[in-house]
Design a protein around this motif. Structure first.
Motif, short mmCIF file in Angstrom:
data_model
loop_
_atom_site.label_atom_id
_atom_site.label_comp_id
_atom_site.label_asym_id
_atom_site.label_seq_id
_atom_site.Cartn_x
_atom_site.Cartn_y
_atom_site.Cartn_z
N GLU A 1 10.18 -4.03 -3.08
CA GLU A 1 8.63 -3.46 -2.06
C GLU A 1 10.32 -3.97 -0.97
O GLU A 1 9.50 -4.90 -0.51
N HIS B 1 10.59 1.08 -5.96
CA HIS B 1 9.59 1.17 -6.50
C HIS B 1 10.30 1.01 -7.68
O HIS B 1 9.94 -0.78 -8.60
N MET C 1 0.82 -0.84 0.20
CA MET C 1 0.12 -0.18 0.12
C MET C 1 0.55 1.41 -0.47
O MET C 1 1.02 1.90 -0.83
N SER D 1 4.14 1.81 -1.19
CA SER D 1 4.42 2.26 -2.53
C SER D 1 3.64 2.29 -3.33
O SER D 1 4.00 3.23 -4.50
N THR D 2 2.49 1.73 -3.38
CA THR D 2 1.65 2.12 -4.58
C THR D 2 1.04 3.64 -4.46
O THR D 2 0.92 4.31 -4.84
N PHE D 3 0.87 3.79 -3.10
CA PHE D 3 0.41 5.31 -2.93
C PHE D 3 1.59 6.35 -3.31
O PHE D 3 2.06 7.53 -4.00
N GLU E 1 1.26 -5.70 5.80
CA GLU E 1 2.35 -5.30 4.79
C GLU E 1 4.01 -5.67 5.85
O GLU E 1 5.42 -6.16 4.83
N ARG F 1 4.29 5.78 -5.29
CA ARG F 1 4.52 5.34 -7.23
C ARG F 1 3.58 6.35 -7.54
O ARG F 1 3.31 6.82 -8.59
N THR F 2 2.33 6.71 -6.96
CA THR F 2 0.61 7.37 -7.69
C THR F 2 1.58 8.65 -7.11
O THR F 2 0.92 9.52 -8.04
#
Length: 223
Positions: free
Chosen positions: A55, A50, A1, A3-5, A77, A7-8
């Motif tokens: 990760e 990332h 989560m 890393s997703t946040f 996580e 990279r966005t």
């Protein structure tokens, strides 16, 4: 989560460039040691890692685990809370050692907290605490020094300035640079190992703030 946040959001806030001073990737069971300058820099670190296919598990302030819905997700996580200033703070290093033994990459901020200043400039890393050296010496894990610049141009200063910085960053698009140095193996006693780690992170930071990259450096294209 996380890393997703990262990279966005990070590419929206600025122009991120990632360089590395080694032709090797980040090996499983490594420790990544970044400099710590601003509230935004964990996002830079995670977005950069990332891009490089990593990760990580992050050692982060335990206060994040008190946020509804976020705390349980961080635990699932594998991220590790650090209760600074408490007797249980050392337990975070034990959990980090277990993650390293399982082949995870661990991110630990050797400086601990953020610098107490309000300007937006990038400065060399401050005094290192001993946690990084203790973890590296106990596990034998390689330490990957990471330097970054530009996070304070997104958020710094007092609360109003911080809010204004984040709000205007998508328009200003500040340059954000993350540089990974050559992995190092720490040896000696805690003092020697800590000094070695700080030199390595400072060298990576100097690359990030604009020193010409070495002939071995490769670049991940900015967004």
């Amino acid at each position: 989560m996380l890393s997703t946040f990262a990279r966005t959001i990070v590419p929206v806030l600025g122009r991120l460039t990632v360089t590395t001073g080694t032709t090797r990737g980040i090996a499983p069971g490594s420790i990544v040691a970044p400099n710590h300058t601003a509230l935004a820099d964990p996002g830079l670190v995670l977005a950069a890692l990332h891009r490089l296919g990593t990760e990580p598990v992050v050692l982060a302030t335990a206060g994040l685990w008190k946020i509804p819905f976020l705390g349980p997700r961080l635990t699932r996580e594998g991220h590790i809370p650090v209760h600074r200033g408490s007797r249980s703070a050392a337990a975070a290093l034990d959990l980090a050692a277990e993650a390293i033994a399982a082949g995870r990459v661990v991110v630990i901020y050797p400086e601990g907290g953020l610098p107490r200043r309000r300007d937006s400039g990038d400065r060399e890393p401050g005094v290192f605490r001993t946690g990084l050296a203790r973890l590296a010496l106990a596990t034998g894990a390689p330490v990957v020094p990471l330097g970054h610049a530009g996070a304070r141009r997104i958020i710094s200063g007092g609360r109003l300035k911080q809010l204004a910085g984040v709000a205007t960053a998508p328009l200003r698009r500040p340059d954000l640079h993350v540089h990974l140095g050559e992995p190092v193996h720490l040896t000696g006693d805690i003092t020697e190992a800590t000094a070695h780690a700080r030199r390595a992170v400072e060298n990576a930071w100097r690359q990030a703030v604009g020193r010409p990259p070495s002939s071995r450096s490769t670049t991940v294209r900015p967004t």
